[in-house]
Design a protein around this motif. Sequence first.
Motif, short mmCIF file in Angstrom:
data_model
loop_
_atom_site.label_atom_id
_atom_site.label_comp_id
_atom_site.label_asym_id
_atom_site.label_seq_id
_atom_site.Cartn_x
_atom_site.Cartn_y
_atom_site.Cartn_z
N ILE A 135 17.47 1.19 -30.31
CA ILE A 135 16.34 0.46 -29.72
C ILE A 135 16.76 -0.89 -29.15
CG2 ILE A 135 15.62 -0.66 -31.89
CD1 ILE A 135 12.70 -0.15 -30.93
N ASP A 136 16.22 -1.20 -28.00
CA ASP A 136 16.36 -2.53 -27.41
C ASP A 136 15.00 -3.22 -27.49
OD1 ASP A 136 19.00 -2.07 -26.75
OD2 ASP A 136 18.57 -1.45 -24.70
N ILE A 137 15.01 -4.51 -27.77
CA ILE A 137 13.79 -5.31 -27.87
C ILE A 137 13.75 -6.29 -26.71
CG2 ILE A 137 12.37 -6.75 -29.38
CD1 ILE A 137 13.08 -4.17 -30.72
N VAL A 138 12.65 -6.28 -25.96
CA VAL A 138 12.47 -7.25 -24.87
C VAL A 138 11.15 -7.97 -25.07
CG1 VAL A 138 13.86 -5.95 -23.22
CG2 VAL A 138 11.40 -5.53 -23.36
N PRO A 139 11.01 -9.19 -24.54
CA PRO A 139 9.73 -9.89 -24.67
C PRO A 139 8.62 -9.10 -24.01
CG PRO A 139 11.46 -11.38 -23.90
CD PRO A 139 12.02 -10.00 -23.83
N PRO A 140 7.45 -9.02 -24.64
CA PRO A 140 6.31 -8.33 -24.01
C PRO A 140 5.97 -8.98 -22.67
CG PRO A 140 5.85 -8.80 -26.32
CD PRO A 140 7.09 -9.55 -25.97
N SER A 141 5.80 -8.16 -21.65
CA SER A 141 5.43 -8.66 -20.33
C SER A 141 4.73 -7.55 -19.58
CB SER A 141 6.66 -9.13 -19.55
OG SER A 141 7.41 -8.02 -19.08
N SER A 142 4.17 -7.88 -18.42
CA SER A 142 3.49 -6.87 -17.61
C SER A 142 4.47 -6.00 -16.83
CB SER A 142 2.50 -7.54 -16.65
OG SER A 142 3.20 -8.41 -15.78
N THR A 143 5.74 -6.44 -16.73
CA THR A 143 6.76 -5.67 -15.99
C THR A 143 8.03 -5.55 -16.83
OG1 THR A 143 7.49 -7.72 -14.91
CG2 THR A 143 5.87 -6.37 -13.73
N PRO A 144 7.98 -4.82 -17.93
CA PRO A 144 9.11 -4.82 -18.87
C PRO A 144 10.38 -4.13 -18.37
CG PRO A 144 7.45 -3.21 -19.52
CD PRO A 144 6.86 -4.01 -18.41
N LEU A 145 10.29 -3.27 -17.36
CA LEU A 145 11.45 -2.51 -16.91
C LEU A 145 12.19 -3.17 -15.75
CD1 LEU A 145 9.92 1.09 -16.94
CD2 LEU A 145 11.45 0.11 -18.65
N THR A 146 11.60 -4.19 -15.15
CA THR A 146 12.11 -4.73 -13.89
C THR A 146 13.58 -5.14 -13.96
OG1 THR A 146 9.91 -5.51 -13.29
CG2 THR A 146 11.77 -6.49 -12.12
N LEU A 147 13.96 -5.85 -15.00
CA LEU A 147 15.31 -6.40 -15.08
C LEU A 147 16.27 -5.52 -15.87
CD1 LEU A 147 14.42 -10.16 -15.72
CD2 LEU A 147 14.93 -9.03 -13.54
N LEU A 148 15.83 -4.33 -16.26
CA LEU A 148 16.67 -3.45 -17.07
C LEU A 148 17.36 -2.42 -16.19
CD1 LEU A 148 14.20 -2.86 -20.04
CD2 LEU A 148 16.11 -4.46 -19.95
N ASN A 149 18.65 -2.23 -16.42
CA ASN A 149 19.44 -1.27 -15.65
C ASN A 149 19.91 -0.11 -16.50
OD1 ASN A 149 19.37 -2.78 -13.17
ND2 ASN A 149 20.80 -4.22 -14.12
#
Length: 349
Positions: A122-136
């Motif tokens: 699992i990866d944890i990212v800050p909750p946001s409205s666009t969570p996938l944008t910066l993930l590759n």
Amino acid sequence: MKKVIYKNIHNYFKFNGVHLNGEELRVAAYYFIKEGDEHEKALGEFLLDWFDDNWYIDLQTSGTTGVPKIIRKSKQALVNSALATGDFFGLKPGDTALCCLPVQFIAGKMMLVRSFILGLEIDIVPPSSTPLTLLNKKYDFVAMVPMQVQNSFHDLHKVNQLIVGGAKMDSSLEQKLVGLKTKVYETYGMTETITHIAAKRVGETAFSILPNVRISQDDNECLVIDAPLVSEERLFTNDLVQMINENQFILLGRIDNVVNSGGVKLIPEKIEEKLSNSISSRFFVGGIPDAVLGEKLVLVIESNNKDFDDTIFHLLEKYEKPKALFFVPEFETTESGKIKRKAILKSLV
């Protein structure tokens, strides 16, 4: 006493790319609480709660239909829920997962528990409205709320299986998701059932229940849930359903949203579904007191622009057409993003 396995971390489990055991997660938790930002502090607090010596964990409800409250659930129940999700969606050790939901609430917590128990990376990212944008990176399993899905539509190719919950997905969004390579499921559940006890693929009409769940209806045709591995009590919901068989149901709407207008009972959710492709802003229909009808059906739109084309009402039956229209600059919502219908309607009276 059931065998306690909640402290057992699967050998395949990874946290942000690193294998961590329970003790290492506790160390990380102290760092998150001391040095982290808001979402990391909540993560740290949950990790300490999970690995303490208590058999239970306290969960906060969303407060959609009332005052938010704290309920106590056994950690074993959360484990059982994770196992049921793993069976239903075919998750296996080493699958990748993304947590982009607030860990303060059950949906975010359960992404972590599933990873501990099922051996997910699992990866944890800050909750946001666009969570996938910066993930590759591509993920096997992700949970989102409808707003995140709407804003991540062009990035959903990064996800194999996506579950959507927390609020009702409108039909226009659902239609956009049908046919995608990503397998998208709308889920049904609540904090009391430790997230979902049923799910349906977008484009389908009926929800199918998860393992170890039984369903029935009460005298008001509302759903009754027996899920002994996640809830010791039988749960009587306010959700009107049509039973298809012992394993499937169609969700019609909430009985506490039903509008009795002149003796005609109207289900707002069904009316909203008919209008969803014709109104671009957030909206809902509901009832306000009326001297003649008892309750009057009204349409409430989140907008500062009061221009409205009421010709769209041709989509509705005679009794489904709203008697009044209100514009609200910004909807009041719960912390998890659900519209507070009752509070907004009360403010309009």
